[in-house]
Design an enzyme around this catalytic site. Structure first.
Site, PDB file in Angstrom:
ATOM      1  N   ASP A  43       2.619  -5.593   7.312  1.00  0.00           N
ATOM      2  CA  ASP A  43       1.420  -4.756   7.372  1.00  0.00           C
ATOM      3  C   ASP A  43       0.210  -5.700   7.266  1.00  0.00           C
ATOM      4  O   ASP A  43       0.071  -6.421   6.263  1.00  0.00           O
ATOM      5  CB  ASP A  43       1.467  -3.745   6.222  1.00  0.00           C
ATOM      6  N   ARG A  79     -13.044  -4.168  -6.882  1.00  0.00           N
ATOM      7  CA  ARG A  79     -12.597  -4.903  -5.707  1.00  0.00           C
ATOM      8  C   ARG A  79     -13.782  -5.258  -4.820  1.00  0.00           C
ATOM      9  O   ARG A  79     -14.634  -4.398  -4.554  1.00  0.00           O
ATOM     10  CB  ARG A  79     -11.623  -3.978  -4.976  1.00  0.00           C
ATOM     11  N   TYR A 123     -10.126  -0.485  11.101  1.00  0.00           N
ATOM     12  CA  TYR A 123     -11.394  -0.035  10.513  1.00  0.00           C
ATOM     13  C   TYR A 123     -11.836  -0.866   9.322  1.00  0.00           C
ATOM     14  O   TYR A 123     -12.889  -0.583   8.761  1.00  0.00           O
ATOM     15  CB  TYR A 123     -11.354   1.453  10.153  1.00  0.00           C
ATOM     16  N   LYS A 124     -11.029  -1.825   8.926  1.00  0.00           N
ATOM     17  CA  LYS A 124     -11.417  -2.681   7.799  1.00  0.00           C
ATOM     18  C   LYS A 124     -12.166  -3.905   8.353  1.00  0.00           C
ATOM     19  O   LYS A 124     -13.294  -3.771   8.828  1.00  0.00           O
ATOM     20  CB  LYS A 124     -10.179  -3.068   6.993  1.00  0.00           C
ATOM     21  N   PHE A 174       0.854  -1.178   0.000  1.00  0.00           N
ATOM     22  CA  PHE A 174       0.000   0.000   0.000  1.00  0.00           C
ATOM     23  C   PHE A 174       0.900   1.241   0.000  1.00  0.00           C
ATOM     24  O   PHE A 174       1.881   1.307   0.746  1.00  0.00           O
ATOM     25  CB  PHE A 174      -0.914  -0.003   1.222  1.00  0.00           C
TER      26      PHE A 174
END
Lengths: 397, 397
Positions: free
Chosen positions: A184, A356, A209-210, A113
């Protein structure tokens, strides 16, 4: 046995929505609303400054860190909450580089990312010691590991393709070459079983938060292997990482264990939402979750490929090599996602052409998957993406 | 004219409490509860990922930054919200040091809040270029400014004594010596008029959970003077400070203006509380607030000195030289504060012997001040601090 049907009722999913974007922002746990409201009214409102002790705000970063630790195979006392993933990556990377003073390469891949790469770039400039960020294709990482590598910094699951690295094998290879690892876990924590301790990982960071569903702007977490904790010099040496913050010493002394990775005042309101989210995870069997996730992604791929010949699977076909998401390439992907969203199926788009879809078994079931594929089939068949309204780009995609 | 009596009704102050600790954590604005609840339920709950655009979450750090900017004399577009004060100090300091590559001294004072000193210490070690953190007594700062000073880093109002630096004069002196300035406004923002632009300040940072009343763990802010913004290389180069975060470029390009000081995902729930808090500030005349604050602190000093001969004023006696707090030294200060709190007067204690009282005119009035002094008089006269229950130390003081 985790009862996934019962878990679904613990989330608020708006009527008519099939939510396949929990890999970007998880939906609201029903309990989060009440929990945050109580923290605001009964803790901040009534206890005022006393909340730091009476409501346990000060201890939350370590306490909730341990609760996340269980989901990622971390030893007790090795995870602490705070800041954002970018900051936690910076801290971990700075610490790791200092532990390999004779090496100059940070090895990463092109699937990482961007913020991880940006933070590394910024750190390299600040250090001014000639470090180099080397990024290779994901499949070339293993071959590039060598004696010049100080830190192997990877996101386990690629945010675009869902391709998953073999954490244990790469960590072993890095260690064999004398390098440290920084993982990560943004698309891993809550998405699949992670075994940091078993893999021998050195550092890790992730967001909540995912798949963990702690809400917009929820804080991050950082992991430091117990064997390294005492050796870590926190580059971001904030007062709450001090051994005795309330002594107000003019000189910094790092706190015990992973708590030295704390920096400033923890975001108490976000912590309340995180706590409500973690309650749902308390009895989740990660192996059962993974099995369910694989069923859902396999089903989605089969259904979409049967209906949408224009879409090209860009996620690995082998479920062992992907996370809990499925991505397809399509030149009009942005507009197609907008057309889908307008029809209640929320996925997202990543430049240049990736559609996605995330599958979180806690609130996504087989019916959702079949229905989403049906609607996607309709969008493609009727060229619904060819509507000008779907082509207007929003600031945030 | 700011109607202070009306403002008081906008805060929730628990029954029987006189709150003189808003310099540590401000009380809850009544509207904050509803605002946060709506952000959780109606934005996160209903909009899900769409909240970033539809609810304007992504634009909040700059928008709310400008609202704070008005209170601290900052130019539009020069303040942005995020992270914690420690992180913002680090960013600003790193940027400032790079702008003075030939100088090695960070000058601060012994009254600075420890986290600022700790972050500087950490940055110096990371830079490894032989920088030195020099701390002198507050009254010796002006004399120490010289050609070796890269950055003058001060907290305008001392967290223990309330002593206030002359921002304009010291900034001028720093500039005359070729140095840059970094002002920590933790005890200034919302406490007194600040004129960053007028003083010619280079960088500033502050927190929003004290006098601004944005709640526990509320985010910080950072100021970069417009003339420096394009020259700043963000040391913490996170993706939301990128010129085009949603292009997902592998290489970092700093965003426009002060937005490059953003790092990671903003804490949306905390932002909601901050917004409710800032609504109260919208029409506050800072000069009137300051006049009221001086009246209240003068009255408190007079009342306490008349009643409590054992207490020694450690704040400057001249109101021009102090912020919006009053501190007294007393060897049994910790226990005395506990005895006060048990009687509904909430102040706090700072090691080794400081009893600290903050006066926020938005919700503290003359009656509170007289009554607090009366109760403090009683605690001292009856040696109520001599109760073992008052001597048990809490984790957070």
């Amino acid at each position: 046995m985790t009862d996934f049907a019962a878990k679904r009722g613990l989330f608020h999913i708006p009527d008519g929505v099939i939510y396949l974007d929990g890999n970007s922002l998880g939906p609201m746990p029903v309990e989060a609303a009440g929990r945050v409201a109580r923290t605001v009214r009964d803790e901040w409102g009534e206890m005022l400054i006393g909340g730091w002790n009476r409501a346990g705000w000060m201890a939350q970063p370590a306490r909730l860190g341990d609760r996340i630790g269980r989901l990622i195979g971390a030893e007790p006392g090795s995870v602490v909450i705070g800041d954002t993933l970018s900051i936690k990556v910076y801290q971990a990377l700075a610490s790791a580089l200092e532990m390999r003073p004779d090496r100059r390469v940070i090895l990463s891949d092109t699937g990482n990312f961007p913020t991880d790469l940006y933070m590394a770039e910024g750190l390299i400039a600040t250090l001014g010691q000639g470090h180099e960020l080397v990024t290779v294709a994901p499949e070339d990482v293993a071959a590039r590991i060598g004696p010049d590598v100080a830190v192997l910094m990877l996101t386990e699951v690629d945010y675009r393709t869902g391709r998953r690295h073999d954490m244990a094998a790469l960590t072993r290879a890095a260690h064999d070459a004398g390098a440290l690892t920084l993982w990560d876990l943004a698309h891993s924590a809550g998405a699949l079983p992670v075994d940091l301790a078993g893999a021998g990982a050195d550092f890790a960071a992730g967001c909540t938060y995912k798949y963990l569903n702690a809400g917009p702007g929820a804080p991050a977490f950082v992991y430091v292997a117990p064997r390294h904790q005492d050796a870590v010099r926190p580059a971001l040496s904030g007062w709450l990482g001090h051994a005795a913050p309330f002594d107000f010493d003019p000189a910094y002394r790092p706190g015990a264990g992973v708590e030295r990775m704390r920096v400033g005042t923890p975001p108490v309101l976000q912590m309340a939402a995180l706590e409500a989210a973690l309650d749902i995870w308390e009895d989740v069997d990660m192996a059962a979750l993974r099995a369910r996730s694989v069923e859902l992604t396999e089903l989605f791929i089969a259904q979409v490929e049967a209906r949408c010949p224009n879409l090209t699977l860009t996620s690995p076909r082998d479920p062992d090599q992907r996370g809990s998401q499925v991505s397809f390439r399509f030149p009009e992907g942005y507009a197609a996602i907008q057309a889908l969203i307008a029809r209640g199926v929320i996925g997202d788009f990543r430049a240049p052409d990736i559609m996605r879809f995330g599958f979180a078994p806690l609130y996504v079931g087989e019916y959702d998957v079949r229905r989403a594929a049906e609607i996607l089939g309709q969008v493609m068949e009727d060229r619904l993406w060819d509507d000008p309204a779907c082509r207007t780009r929003a600031a945030v995609t």
